[in-house]
Design a protein around this motif. Structure first.
Motif, PDB file in Angstrom:
ATOM      1  N   VAL A  75       2.116  -0.758  -0.976  1.00  0.00           N
ATOM      2  CA  VAL A  75       1.356  -0.892  -2.223  1.00  0.00           C
ATOM      3  C   VAL A  75       1.623  -2.236  -2.882  1.00  0.00           C
ATOM      4  N   LYS A  76       2.877  -2.596  -3.002  1.00  0.00           N
ATOM      5  CA  LYS A  76       3.234  -3.849  -3.665  1.00  0.00           C
ATOM      6  C   LYS A  76       2.723  -5.053  -2.886  1.00  0.00           C
ATOM      7  N   ALA A  77       2.723  -4.958  -1.552  1.00  0.00           N
ATOM      8  CA  ALA A  77       2.195  -6.049  -0.743  1.00  0.00           C
ATOM      9  C   ALA A  77       0.684  -6.188  -0.950  1.00  0.00           C
ATOM     10  N   CYS A  78      -0.033  -5.071  -1.021  1.00  0.00           N
ATOM     11  CA  CYS A  78      -1.475  -5.124  -1.261  1.00  0.00           C
ATOM     12  C   CYS A  78      -1.782  -5.747  -2.625  1.00  0.00           C
ATOM     13  N   VAL A  79      -0.988  -5.387  -3.630  1.00  0.00           N
ATOM     14  CA  VAL A  79      -1.183  -5.953  -4.965  1.00  0.00           C
ATOM     15  C   VAL A  79      -0.951  -7.455  -4.944  1.00  0.00           C
ATOM     16  N   ARG A  80       0.099  -7.884  -4.244  1.00  0.00           N
ATOM     17  CA  ARG A  80       0.376  -9.327  -4.150  1.00  0.00           C
ATOM     18  C   ARG A  80      -0.774 -10.063  -3.466  1.00  0.00           C
ATOM     19  N   LEU A  81      -1.424  -9.393  -2.509  1.00  0.00           N
ATOM     20  CA  LEU A  81      -2.539 -10.025  -1.792  1.00  0.00           C
ATOM     21  C   LEU A  81      -3.814 -10.056  -2.616  1.00  0.00           C
ATOM     22  N   GLY A  82      -3.871  -9.284  -3.713  1.00  0.00           N
ATOM     23  CA  GLY A  82      -5.014  -9.402  -4.613  1.00  0.00           C
ATOM     24  C   GLY A  82      -5.959  -8.237  -4.679  1.00  0.00           C
ATOM     25  N   VAL A  83      -5.594  -7.054  -4.146  1.00  0.00           N
ATOM     26  CA  VAL A  83      -6.506  -5.919  -4.288  1.00  0.00           C
ATOM     27  C   VAL A  83      -6.664  -5.581  -5.768  1.00  0.00           C
ATOM     28  N   ASP A  84      -7.819  -5.036  -6.109  1.00  0.00           N
ATOM     29  CA  ASP A  84      -8.074  -4.644  -7.499  1.00  0.00           C
ATOM     30  C   ASP A  84      -7.523  -3.262  -7.816  1.00  0.00           C
ATOM     31  N   GLY A  85      -7.330  -2.452  -6.773  1.00  0.00           N
ATOM     32  CA  GLY A  85      -6.833  -1.103  -6.987  1.00  0.00           C
ATOM     33  C   GLY A  85      -6.846  -0.307  -5.706  1.00  0.00           C
ATOM     34  N   PHE A  86      -6.725   1.005  -5.854  1.00  0.00           N
ATOM     35  CA  PHE A  86      -6.576   1.894  -4.705  1.00  0.00           C
ATOM     36  C   PHE A  86      -7.462   3.127  -4.855  1.00  0.00           C
ATOM     37  N   TYR A  87      -7.875   3.640  -3.717  1.00  0.00           N
ATOM     38  CA  TYR A  87      -8.504   4.946  -3.602  1.00  0.00           C
ATOM     39  C   TYR A  87      -7.380   5.869  -3.148  1.00  0.00           C
ATOM     40  N   ALA A  88      -6.729   6.523  -4.115  1.00  0.00           N
ATOM     41  CA  ALA A  88      -5.471   7.231  -3.881  1.00  0.00           C
ATOM     42  C   ALA A  88      -5.731   8.704  -3.598  1.00  0.00           C
ATOM     43  N   SER A  89      -5.408   9.145  -2.391  1.00  0.00           N
ATOM     44  CA  SER A  89      -5.710  10.496  -1.945  1.00  0.00           C
ATOM     45  C   SER A  89      -4.508  11.418  -2.116  1.00  0.00           C
ATOM     46  N   THR A  90      -4.800  12.663  -2.434  1.00  0.00           N
ATOM     47  CA  THR A  90      -3.763  13.685  -2.503  1.00  0.00           C
ATOM     48  C   THR A  90      -4.226  14.947  -1.803  1.00  0.00           C
ATOM     49  N   GLN A  91      -3.294  15.610  -1.136  1.00  0.00           N
ATOM     50  CA  GLN A  91      -3.506  16.926  -0.553  1.00  0.00           C
ATOM     51  C   GLN A  91      -2.253  17.767  -0.835  1.00  0.00           C
ATOM     52  N   GLY A  92      -2.309  19.018  -0.443  1.00  0.00           N
ATOM     53  CA  GLY A  92      -1.149  19.891  -0.570  1.00  0.00           C
ATOM     54  C   GLY A  92      -1.338  21.019  -1.560  1.00  0.00           C
ATOM     55  N   GLY A  93      -2.329  20.873  -2.451  1.00  0.00           N
ATOM     56  CA  GLY A  93      -2.555  21.905  -3.450  1.00  0.00           C
ATOM     57  C   GLY A  93      -3.733  22.806  -3.146  1.00  0.00           C
ATOM     58  N   GLU A  94      -4.188  22.786  -1.881  1.00  0.00           N
ATOM     59  CA  GLU A  94      -5.356  23.582  -1.515  1.00  0.00           C
ATOM     60  C   GLU A  94      -5.078  25.085  -1.630  1.00  0.00           C
ATOM     61  N   ALA A  95      -6.138  25.839  -1.775  1.00  0.00           N
ATOM     62  CA  ALA A  95      -6.018  27.301  -1.858  1.00  0.00           C
ATOM     63  C   ALA A  95      -5.394  27.847  -0.579  1.00  0.00           C
ATOM     64  N   ARG A 106       6.640  21.397  -7.057  1.00  0.00           N
ATOM     65  CA  ARG A 106       8.056  21.019  -6.974  1.00  0.00           C
ATOM     66  C   ARG A 106       8.345  19.956  -5.931  1.00  0.00           C
ATOM     67  N   HIS A 107       7.604  19.978  -4.805  1.00  0.00           N
ATOM     68  CA  HIS A 107       8.017  19.166  -3.664  1.00  0.00           C
ATOM     69  C   HIS A 107       6.948  18.205  -3.133  1.00  0.00           C
ATOM     70  N   VAL A 108       5.734  18.300  -3.624  1.00  0.00           N
ATOM     71  CA  VAL A 108       4.667  17.397  -3.184  1.00  0.00           C
ATOM     72  C   VAL A 108       4.239  16.481  -4.320  1.00  0.00           C
ATOM     73  N   LYS A 109       3.891  17.059  -5.433  1.00  0.00           N
ATOM     74  CA  LYS A 109       3.367  16.311  -6.572  1.00  0.00           C
ATOM     75  C   LYS A 109       4.301  15.202  -7.060  1.00  0.00           C
ATOM     76  N   PRO A 110       5.622  15.418  -7.149  1.00  0.00           N
ATOM     77  CA  PRO A 110       6.489  14.343  -7.652  1.00  0.00           C
ATOM     78  C   PRO A 110       6.389  13.057  -6.841  1.00  0.00           C
ATOM     79  N   PHE A 111       6.221  13.172  -5.523  1.00  0.00           N
ATOM     80  CA  PHE A 111       6.118  11.968  -4.697  1.00  0.00           C
ATOM     81  C   PHE A 111       4.743  11.310  -4.856  1.00  0.00           C
ATOM     82  N   ASP A 112       3.704  12.123  -5.042  1.00  0.00           N
ATOM     83  CA  ASP A 112       2.393  11.566  -5.382  1.00  0.00           C
ATOM     84  C   ASP A 112       2.497  10.674  -6.616  1.00  0.00           C
ATOM     85  N   LEU A 113       3.155  11.201  -7.649  1.00  0.00           N
ATOM     86  CA  LEU A 113       3.166  10.517  -8.943  1.00  0.00           C
ATOM     87  C   LEU A 113       4.008   9.256  -8.931  1.00  0.00           C
ATOM     88  N   VAL A 114       5.040   9.203  -8.094  1.00  0.00           N
ATOM     89  CA  VAL A 114       5.815   7.965  -7.983  1.00  0.00           C
ATOM     90  C   VAL A 114       4.896   6.813  -7.612  1.00  0.00           C
TER      91      VAL A 114
END
Length: 238
Positions: A75-95, A106-114
Protein backbone atom coordinates in the motif's frame (compact mmCIF):
# COMPACT_ATOMS: atom_id res chain seq x y z
CA UNK A 1 2.92 -17.62 6.35
CA UNK A 2 5.74 -15.30 5.28
CA UNK A 3 5.53 -11.53 5.38
CA UNK A 4 6.66 -10.85 1.85
CA UNK A 5 9.26 -8.13 1.20
CA UNK A 6 8.51 -5.38 -1.27
CA UNK A 7 10.28 -7.09 -4.19
CA UNK A 8 7.55 -9.77 -4.09
CA UNK A 9 5.21 -7.11 -5.52
CA UNK A 10 7.62 -5.73 -8.11
CA UNK A 11 5.70 -6.89 -11.23
CA UNK A 12 2.50 -5.25 -9.97
CA UNK A 13 4.29 -2.10 -8.80
CA UNK A 14 5.87 -1.80 -12.24
CA UNK A 15 2.38 -1.81 -13.77
CA UNK A 16 1.21 0.77 -11.21
CA UNK A 17 4.13 3.04 -12.11
CA UNK A 18 3.23 2.80 -15.79
CA UNK A 19 -0.46 3.48 -15.19
CA UNK A 20 0.26 6.53 -13.05
CA UNK A 21 2.59 7.91 -15.71
CA UNK A 22 0.13 7.29 -18.55
CA UNK A 23 -3.24 8.07 -16.97
CA UNK A 24 -2.95 10.25 -13.86
CA UNK A 25 -3.16 13.57 -15.75
CA UNK A 26 -6.67 12.70 -16.96
CA UNK A 27 -8.11 9.98 -14.68
CA UNK A 28 -8.16 8.60 -11.18
CA UNK A 29 -5.71 5.74 -10.71
CA UNK A 30 -7.13 3.23 -8.24
CA UNK A 31 -5.42 0.02 -7.15
CA UNK A 32 -7.42 -3.08 -6.23
CA UNK A 33 -6.50 -4.31 -2.75
CA UNK A 34 -7.54 -7.70 -1.42
CA UNK A 35 -7.99 -7.96 2.34
CA UNK A 36 -5.65 -10.05 4.52
CA UNK A 37 -8.44 -12.61 4.92
CA UNK A 38 -8.85 -12.87 1.14
CA UNK A 39 -5.10 -13.26 0.62
CA UNK A 40 -5.02 -15.99 3.27
CA UNK A 41 -7.79 -17.78 1.40
CA UNK A 42 -5.86 -17.53 -1.87
CA UNK A 43 -2.87 -19.10 -0.10
CA UNK A 44 -4.49 -21.87 1.94
CA UNK A 45 -7.95 -22.19 0.28
CA UNK A 46 -11.12 -20.65 1.66
CA UNK A 47 -12.49 -23.91 3.20
CA UNK A 48 -9.25 -24.56 5.10
CA UNK A 49 -9.00 -20.96 6.28
CA UNK A 50 -12.60 -21.01 7.53
CA UNK A 51 -12.06 -24.32 9.36
CA UNK A 52 -8.82 -23.17 10.97
CA UNK A 53 -10.32 -19.87 12.12
CA UNK A 54 -13.07 -21.79 13.87
CA UNK A 55 -10.66 -24.37 15.30
CA UNK A 56 -7.74 -22.19 16.46
CA UNK A 57 -8.20 -18.49 15.62
CA UNK A 58 -5.19 -17.31 17.64
CA UNK A 59 -2.86 -19.39 15.49
CA UNK A 60 -4.49 -18.09 12.29
CA UNK A 61 -4.12 -14.50 13.52
CA UNK A 62 -0.33 -14.89 13.36
CA UNK A 63 -0.62 -15.59 9.66
CA UNK A 64 -3.05 -12.70 9.16
CA UNK A 65 -0.61 -10.39 10.95
CA UNK A 66 2.16 -11.41 8.54
CA UNK A 67 -0.10 -10.81 5.53
CA UNK A 68 -1.17 -7.42 6.90
CA UNK A 69 2.46 -6.34 7.32
CA UNK A 70 3.19 -7.43 3.76
CA UNK A 71 0.16 -5.65 2.31
CA UNK A 72 1.02 -2.49 4.23
CA UNK A 73 4.38 -2.37 2.42
CA UNK A 74 2.53 -2.73 -0.87
CA UNK A 75 0.00 0.00 0.00
CA UNK A 76 2.69 2.48 0.98
CA UNK A 77 4.67 1.73 -2.18
CA UNK A 78 1.58 2.34 -4.34
CA UNK A 79 0.98 5.66 -2.57
CA UNK A 80 4.59 6.70 -3.15
CA UNK A 81 4.16 5.88 -6.85
CA UNK A 82 1.17 8.22 -7.05
CA UNK A 83 -2.06 6.22 -6.96
CA UNK A 84 -5.09 8.29 -6.02
CA UNK A 85 -6.62 5.54 -3.91
CA UNK A 86 -7.72 1.93 -3.67
CA UNK A 87 -10.63 -0.33 -4.48
CA UNK A 88 -10.47 -2.10 -1.12
CA UNK A 89 -12.19 -5.49 -0.97
CA UNK A 90 -13.44 -7.35 2.07
CA UNK A 91 -14.83 -10.84 2.58
CA UNK A 92 -15.47 -13.07 5.57
CA UNK A 93 -18.80 -11.72 6.76
CA UNK A 94 -20.97 -13.64 4.32
CA UNK A 95 -24.11 -15.44 5.47
CA UNK A 96 -23.18 -18.85 6.86
CA UNK A 97 -19.42 -18.39 6.47
CA UNK A 98 -18.76 -19.16 10.15
CA UNK A 99 -20.86 -21.11 12.63
CA UNK A 100 -20.13 -18.26 15.05
CA UNK A 101 -20.57 -14.93 13.19
CA UNK A 102 -18.43 -13.30 15.88
CA UNK A 103 -15.35 -14.89 14.28
CA UNK A 104 -15.55 -12.21 11.62
CA UNK A 105 -15.72 -9.27 14.02
CA UNK A 106 -12.98 -10.66 16.29
CA UNK A 107 -10.49 -12.13 13.84
CA UNK A 108 -11.12 -10.76 10.33
CA UNK A 109 -12.41 -7.21 10.63
CA UNK A 110 -9.52 -5.86 12.77
CA UNK A 111 -6.99 -6.67 10.04
CA UNK A 112 -9.24 -5.13 7.38
CA UNK A 113 -9.35 -1.90 9.36
CA UNK A 114 -5.59 -1.68 9.87
CA UNK A 115 -5.14 -1.37 6.11
CA UNK A 116 -8.29 0.59 5.34
CA UNK A 117 -7.52 3.21 7.97
CA UNK A 118 -4.11 3.64 6.33
CA UNK A 119 -5.86 4.20 2.99
CA UNK A 120 -8.14 6.73 4.65
CA UNK A 121 -5.12 8.56 6.08
CA UNK A 122 -3.09 8.73 2.89
CA UNK A 123 -5.44 8.67 -0.13
CA UNK A 124 -7.92 11.18 -1.51
CA UNK A 125 -10.40 8.63 -2.90
CA UNK A 126 -11.10 5.02 -1.89
CA UNK A 127 -13.90 2.62 -2.76
CA UNK A 128 -15.07 0.11 -0.15
CA UNK A 129 -16.01 -3.12 -1.95
CA UNK A 130 -18.11 -5.58 0.06
CA UNK A 131 -17.38 -8.62 -2.08
CA UNK A 132 -20.00 -11.35 -2.49
CA UNK A 133 -17.93 -13.40 -4.94
CA UNK A 134 -18.01 -16.40 -2.58
CA UNK A 135 -21.49 -16.04 -1.09
CA UNK A 136 -24.18 -13.42 -0.39
CA UNK A 137 -24.60 -11.50 2.88
CA UNK A 138 -27.44 -11.66 5.36
CA UNK A 139 -26.94 -7.94 6.05
CA UNK A 140 -24.34 -5.22 5.57
CA UNK A 141 -24.28 -3.76 9.07
CA UNK A 142 -20.83 -5.18 9.89
CA UNK A 143 -19.27 -2.85 7.31
CA UNK A 144 -20.90 0.50 8.03
CA UNK A 145 -17.87 1.71 10.05
CA UNK A 146 -15.36 0.74 7.34
CA UNK A 147 -13.67 3.73 5.66
CA UNK A 148 -14.24 4.51 2.00
CA UNK A 149 -15.60 7.50 0.12
CA UNK A 150 -17.95 5.28 -1.95
CA UNK A 151 -19.51 1.90 -1.12
CA UNK A 152 -19.61 -0.79 -3.82
CA UNK A 153 -21.74 -3.82 -3.03
CA UNK A 154 -24.53 -6.04 -4.30
CA UNK A 155 -27.93 -4.81 -3.19
CA UNK A 156 -29.17 -8.43 -3.43
CA UNK A 157 -28.71 -10.09 -0.03
CA UNK A 158 -29.29 -13.72 0.88
CA UNK A 159 -33.02 -13.27 1.41
CA UNK A 160 -33.97 -9.82 0.13
CA UNK A 161 -32.96 -6.88 -2.05
CA UNK A 162 -32.11 -3.58 -0.38
CA UNK A 163 -33.10 -0.28 -2.04
CA UNK A 164 -30.05 1.82 -2.86
CA UNK A 165 -31.52 4.65 -0.81
CA UNK A 166 -31.42 2.40 2.26
CA UNK A 167 -27.81 1.35 1.60
CA UNK A 168 -26.73 4.98 1.13
CA UNK A 169 -28.49 5.98 4.33
CA UNK A 170 -26.97 3.05 6.23
CA UNK A 171 -23.41 3.90 5.20
CA UNK A 172 -23.84 7.66 5.05
CA UNK A 173 -22.07 8.00 1.71
CA UNK A 174 -22.62 7.49 -2.03
CA UNK A 175 -23.01 4.01 -3.52
CA UNK A 176 -21.59 2.29 -6.57
CA UNK A 177 -23.09 -0.72 -8.35
CA UNK A 178 -26.42 -1.72 -9.85
CA UNK A 179 -25.23 -4.00 -12.64
CA UNK A 180 -25.06 -7.77 -12.18
CA UNK A 181 -21.55 -8.76 -13.29
CA UNK A 182 -22.96 -11.95 -14.85
CA UNK A 183 -26.16 -10.34 -16.14
CA UNK A 184 -27.01 -8.26 -19.20
CA UNK A 185 -23.73 -6.33 -19.13
CA UNK A 186 -21.92 -9.60 -19.86
CA UNK A 187 -24.21 -11.12 -22.47
CA UNK A 188 -26.77 -8.72 -23.96
CA UNK A 189 -26.67 -6.31 -26.86
CA UNK A 190 -26.34 -2.51 -26.61
CA UNK A 191 -30.11 -1.80 -26.61
CA UNK A 192 -30.77 -4.17 -23.70
CA UNK A 193 -27.80 -2.79 -21.78
CA UNK A 194 -29.04 0.79 -22.25
CA UNK A 195 -32.47 -0.22 -20.97
CA UNK A 196 -30.94 -1.94 -17.94
CA UNK A 197 -28.82 1.13 -17.13
CA UNK A 198 -31.92 3.33 -17.28
CA UNK A 199 -33.78 0.94 -14.97
CA UNK A 200 -30.93 0.91 -12.44
CA UNK A 201 -30.45 4.68 -12.44
CA UNK A 202 -34.17 5.33 -12.11
CA UNK A 203 -34.16 3.57 -8.71
CA UNK A 204 -30.66 4.57 -7.58
CA UNK A 205 -29.78 6.79 -4.66
CA UNK A 206 -28.30 10.23 -5.37
CA UNK A 207 -25.41 10.73 -5.90
CA UNK A 208 -24.70 7.30 -7.43
CA UNK A 209 -21.86 5.72 -9.41
CA UNK A 210 -23.00 3.12 -11.92
CA UNK A 211 -20.88 -0.02 -11.84
CA UNK A 212 -20.91 -3.77 -11.53
CA UNK A 213 -21.39 -5.49 -8.19
CA UNK A 214 -17.94 -7.11 -8.54
CA UNK A 215 -15.27 -7.71 -11.19
CA UNK A 216 -16.64 -8.12 -14.71
CA UNK A 217 -15.86 -11.38 -16.55
CA UNK A 218 -12.51 -11.25 -18.31
CA UNK A 219 -14.05 -12.19 -21.67
CA UNK A 220 -16.67 -9.45 -21.69
CA UNK A 221 -16.95 -7.40 -24.89
CA UNK A 222 -15.51 -3.91 -24.57
CA UNK A 223 -18.48 -2.63 -26.58
CA UNK A 224 -20.80 -3.79 -23.78
CA UNK A 225 -18.88 -1.72 -21.23
CA UNK A 226 -18.90 1.26 -23.57
CA UNK A 227 -22.66 0.93 -24.08
CA UNK A 228 -23.22 1.06 -20.30
CA UNK A 229 -20.92 4.07 -19.89
CA UNK A 230 -22.56 5.98 -22.73
CA UNK A 231 -26.04 5.18 -21.39
CA UNK A 232 -25.08 6.43 -17.92
CA UNK A 233 -23.65 9.67 -19.28
CA UNK A 234 -26.72 10.26 -21.42
CA UNK A 235 -29.27 9.41 -18.71
CA UNK A 236 -31.72 12.14 -17.81
CA UNK A 237 -33.94 11.65 -14.73
CA UNK A 238 -37.63 12.00 -15.43
Amino acid sequence: MPSYPLDFYEPVLSAVKGLVKAAKPEALVLMTLYSPFMCAGHTASRPLLTAHLEENPDAVRKGLEAITESLMRFVKACVRLGVDGFYASTQGGEAGRFRDPGVFSRHVKPFDLVLMNELKRTCQFNILHVCDYSAPYADLSSFVDYPGHVVNCNSQLADRTLPWSEIARMFGRPCMGGLDRHGLIASAGPAEIRAEVARVLKDASRPFMLGADCTLPSDIKWDNIRAAIDAAHAYQPV
